[in-house]
Design a protein around this motif. Structure first.
Motif, PDB file in Angstrom:
ATOM      1  N   VAL A  37       0.834  -1.206   0.000  1.00 41.49           N
ATOM      2  CA  VAL A  37       0.000   0.000   0.000  1.00 41.49           C
ATOM      3  C   VAL A  37       0.868   1.255   0.000  1.00 41.49           C
ATOM      4  O   VAL A  37       0.622   2.207  -0.762  1.00 41.49           O
ATOM      5  CB  VAL A  37      -0.945  -0.014   1.213  1.00 41.49           C
ATOM      6  CG1 VAL A  37      -1.760   1.269   1.266  1.00 41.49           C
ATOM      7  CG2 VAL A  37      -1.873  -1.223   1.155  1.00 41.49           C
ATOM      8  N   ASN A  38       1.890   1.258   0.845  1.00 39.80           N
ATOM      9  CA  ASN A  38       2.787   2.416   0.906  1.00 39.80           C
ATOM     10  C   ASN A  38       3.503   2.623  -0.415  1.00 39.80           C
ATOM     11  O   ASN A  38       3.694   3.762  -0.866  1.00 39.80           O
ATOM     12  CB  ASN A  38       3.791   2.223   2.039  1.00 39.80           C
ATOM     13  CG  ASN A  38       4.456   3.534   2.454  1.00 39.80           C
ATOM     14  OD1 ASN A  38       4.050   4.606   2.035  1.00 39.80           O
ATOM     15  ND2 ASN A  38       5.477   3.429   3.278  1.00 39.80           N
ATOM     16  N   SER A  39       3.891   1.565  -1.081  1.00 40.33           N
ATOM     17  CA  SER A  39       4.577   1.682  -2.373  1.00 40.33           C
ATOM     18  C   SER A  39       3.654   2.268  -3.432  1.00 40.33           C
ATOM     19  O   SER A  39       4.057   3.134  -4.222  1.00 40.33           O
ATOM     20  CB  SER A  39       5.085   0.304  -2.812  1.00 40.33           C
ATOM     21  OG  SER A  39       5.984  -0.237  -1.867  1.00 40.33           O
ATOM     22  N   ILE A  40       2.387   1.803  -3.460  1.00 43.28           N
ATOM     23  CA  ILE A  40       1.438   2.334  -4.443  1.00 43.28           C
ATOM     24  C   ILE A  40       1.189   3.818  -4.208  1.00 43.28           C
ATOM     25  O   ILE A  40       1.179   4.631  -5.137  1.00 43.28           O
ATOM     26  CB  ILE A  40       0.122   1.526  -4.388  1.00 43.28           C
ATOM     27  CG1 ILE A  40       0.370   0.095  -4.857  1.00 43.28           C
ATOM     28  CG2 ILE A  40      -0.957   2.186  -5.251  1.00 43.28           C
ATOM     29  CD1 ILE A  40      -0.819  -0.817  -4.683  1.00 43.28           C
ATOM     30  N   LEU A  41       1.000   4.207  -2.931  1.00 45.85           N
ATOM     31  CA  LEU A  41       0.781   5.615  -2.608  1.00 45.85           C
ATOM     32  C   LEU A  41       1.991   6.465  -2.964  1.00 45.85           C
ATOM     33  O   LEU A  41       1.850   7.599  -3.445  1.00 45.85           O
ATOM     34  CB  LEU A  41       0.442   5.764  -1.131  1.00 45.85           C
ATOM     35  CG  LEU A  41      -0.905   5.192  -0.674  1.00 45.85           C
ATOM     36  CD1 LEU A  41      -1.054   5.329   0.822  1.00 45.85           C
ATOM     37  CD2 LEU A  41      -2.050   5.900  -1.382  1.00 45.85           C
ATOM     38  N   THR A  42       3.186   5.935  -2.755  1.00 41.45           N
ATOM     39  CA  THR A  42       4.404   6.677  -3.101  1.00 41.45           C
ATOM     40  C   THR A  42       4.492   6.906  -4.603  1.00 41.45           C
ATOM     41  O   THR A  42       4.797   8.013  -5.061  1.00 41.45           O
ATOM     42  CB  THR A  42       5.638   5.911  -2.615  1.00 41.45           C
ATOM     43  OG1 THR A  42       5.596   5.784  -1.191  1.00 41.45           O
ATOM     44  CG2 THR A  42       6.909   6.624  -3.023  1.00 41.45           C
ATOM     45  N   ILE A  43       4.197   5.880  -5.392  1.00 38.45           N
ATOM     46  CA  ILE A  43       4.270   6.018  -6.857  1.00 38.45           C
ATOM     47  C   ILE A  43       3.230   7.022  -7.355  1.00 38.45           C
ATOM     48  O   ILE A  43       3.524   7.896  -8.179  1.00 38.45           O
ATOM     49  CB  ILE A  43       4.079   4.642  -7.523  1.00 38.45           C
ATOM     50  CG1 ILE A  43       5.268   3.724  -7.173  1.00 38.45           C
ATOM     51  CG2 ILE A  43       3.952   4.790  -9.028  1.00 38.45           C
ATOM     52  CD1 ILE A  43       5.102   2.305  -7.631  1.00 38.45           C
ATOM     53  N   LEU A  44       2.002   6.926  -6.826  1.00 38.51           N
ATOM     54  CA  LEU A  44       0.968   7.866  -7.231  1.00 38.51           C
ATOM     55  C   LEU A  44       1.334   9.297  -6.833  1.00 38.51           C
ATOM     56  O   LEU A  44       1.106  10.252  -7.594  1.00 38.51           O
ATOM     57  CB  LEU A  44      -0.375   7.473  -6.610  1.00 38.51           C
ATOM     58  CG  LEU A  44      -0.988   6.158  -7.104  1.00 38.51           C
ATOM     59  CD1 LEU A  44      -2.270   5.852  -6.332  1.00 38.51           C
ATOM     60  CD2 LEU A  44      -1.273   6.228  -8.602  1.00 38.51           C
ATOM     61  N   SER A  45       1.911   9.472  -5.636  1.00 34.35           N
ATOM     62  CA  SER A  45       2.320  10.799  -5.192  1.00 34.35           C
ATOM     63  C   SER A  45       3.426  11.359  -6.068  1.00 34.35           C
ATOM     64  O   SER A  45       3.418  12.554  -6.422  1.00 34.35           O
ATOM     65  CB  SER A  45       2.778  10.744  -3.730  1.00 34.35           C
ATOM     66  OG  SER A  45       1.738  10.285  -2.890  1.00 34.35           O
ATOM     67  N   LEU A  46       4.394  10.522  -6.449  1.00 33.91           N
ATOM     68  CA  LEU A  46       5.478  10.988  -7.310  1.00 33.91           C
ATOM     69  C   LEU A  46       4.951  11.403  -8.684  1.00 33.91           C
ATOM     70  O   LEU A  46       5.410  12.400  -9.265  1.00 33.91           O
ATOM     71  CB  LEU A  46       6.540   9.895  -7.452  1.00 33.91           C
ATOM     72  CG  LEU A  46       7.362   9.594  -6.195  1.00 33.91           C
ATOM     73  CD1 LEU A  46       8.298   8.414  -6.440  1.00 33.91           C
ATOM     74  CD2 LEU A  46       8.159  10.815  -5.771  1.00 33.91           C
TER      75      LEU A  46
END
Length: 451
Positions: A37-46
């Protein structure tokens, strides 16, 4: 069957941690990619940050610094990028009007009485010398208060700055701020010598009344008399010429500097055992906190003159400063009251056991701890007050927001919006972010999160 065991006699040398657990890679795995979940949110934020930054850069990179109108900006953009370049910034308005955004209509050379304010007379001081000197003195006055490792002799600048600021900005005779400062000295002497004779409360009343009489009746004739003997004066500048970021800083500095001591007194008065004093403080705090600041500013600009004697000339900027200061002091009082309520009862009992009187206990034990606890709330109130100075544009004062509206009314720059507001936002961000960083530094220094 033999059992041969091995016992190590030497310690292995210390190994370096895995490369994936330290440095930028380790920090990223721990904070940005610690799970699905944290990885998906990080990619979307970037991805979101990339689109925002790319859009801002596409708009901001524009060869329009030398433009003198919006039409000329569009011609430059079309010549550089073609007709389909899209919307780009027109920075010519900042180059042409940045002095106005910073100083309003303050005359550049108000030093020589006979000089033309529109042009530099021969031998004149540098442009905007007085507001620039006031800002430098502001920095020198604030630094020894914020950082305790500096020489304590710099506190003399801090003490003199409140009297030098109005003289530098508004001008007039130097004897006026000197006599105003003398009024505080008179109040201190009255409190020191009268309080042991007539009591603390009566001495405090006298220490307030005598300086008020001094300021109200003695300063004018004495300043005129001293000026006739030794004229120490610079040309006066009217308040209608104040504007831009200089006006915001002036109102903000006065409100911030005066609201903290007033807030401390209101917080102590709200907790006082004297019924009348407590009722007055509670009524004032609740009334001010229940009324929007813009309403108070309208009262200061329009309704206040109704209650003053005919012919009274009460400077509009002074009225605004008083209202903003009172507004900030009411909120500051509640912040400090929260710090006082957070102190254990044993601190008050300890002060009593040492034989300290009320003011000694507050100065040495109670108030330092309460202010230490209240640092985040105090700085948040300061930041809010500084940003609220933009509301003065609604009552006709030409702060940066008011000047931006005037600039956009010019036919040459009609249609300019984001460039002006972006420039103003950057200026306010620099000051507010600096206050926020100092608050965090002070919290770490005093360790407000530890007991």
């Amino acid at each position: 069957m033999s059992d041969v065991s091995f016992v190590r006699t030497e310690m292995l040398p210390q190994q370096a941690p895995p490369a994936t657990s330290v440095g930028l890679v380790g920090w990223s795995r721990e904070n940005l990619f610690s799970g699905p979940v944290n990885s998906i949110l990080t990619i979307l934020s970037l991805i979101f940050i990339y689109f925002v930054i790319s859009g801002v850069l596409h708009w901001a990179i524009s060869p329009t610094w030398a433009a003198t109108s919006l039409g000329e900006c569009r011609e430059m953009i079309a010549a550089a990028y073609g007709e389909g370049a899209g919307h780009k910034a027109c920075w010519g308005v900042i180059r042409e009007r940045w002095l106005q955004l910073m100083y309003g209509f303050y005359p550049p050379y108000p030093v020589v009485p006979s000089a033309n304010f529109g042009a530099a007379p021969e031998g004149a001081w540098p442009a905007f010398f007085r507001p620039n000197l006031a800002f430098v003195l502001l920095v020198l006055a604030v630094v020894p208060v914020l950082f305790s490792n500096l020489p304590r002799k710099m506190l003399w600048i801090t003490a003199a700055f409140p009297f030098l600021l109005p003289w530098l900005l508004w001008g007039g005779t130097l004897w006026t701020p000197i006599l105003v400062a003398l009024g505080f000295v008179i109040g201190y002497l009255v409190m020191r010598f009268a309080a042991p004779v007539v009591g603390t409360i009566a001495g405090f009343i006298l220490a307030v009344a005598v300086p008020l009489l001094w300021w109200g009746f003695a300063i004018g004739p004495l300043a005129d008399a001293f000026s006739s003997v030794l004229p120490l004066a610079i040309p006066e500048v009217q308040s209608r010429d104040f504007g831009g970021f200089m006006l915001s800083i002036t109102i903000g500095v006065v409100a911030i500097g005066c609201s903290l001591p007033l807030g401390i007194l209101l917080a102590l008065g709200r907790q006082s055992n004297l019924l009348i004093l407590r009722s007055i403080c509670i009524g004032f705090i609740e009334f001010i906190r229940g009324v929007p600041l813009i309403t108070l500013l309208f009262v200061a600009s329009t309704l206040l003159n109704i209650f003053l004697p005919p012919g009274t000339n009460f400077d509009i900027i002074l009225r605004v400063m008083i209202m903003v200061t009172l507004f900030a002091a009411a909120y500051m009082a509640e912040v400090i009251r929260g710090g006082l309520a957070a102190l254990p009862k044993g601190q008050y009992e300890g002060a009593d056991s040492l034989g300290l009187n009320y003011w000694q206990a507050q100065r040495l034990i109670i108030m330092p701890q309460a202010l230490k606890i209240s640092i985040p709330g105090i700085v948040s109130t300061f930041i809010g007050v500084f940003k609220d100075t933009t509301l003065v544009s609604i009552i006709g004062l030409l702060d940066p927001i008011g000047l931006s509206n005037s600039i956009r009314a010019d036919q040459a720059w009609n249609g300019i919006v984001w460039e002006l507001y972006g420039f103003i936002a950057v200026l306010f961000f620099i000051f507010c972010f600096s206050m926020s960083r100092y608050s965090m530094y002070l919290e770490r220094k005093l360790q407000t999160g530890h007991r």
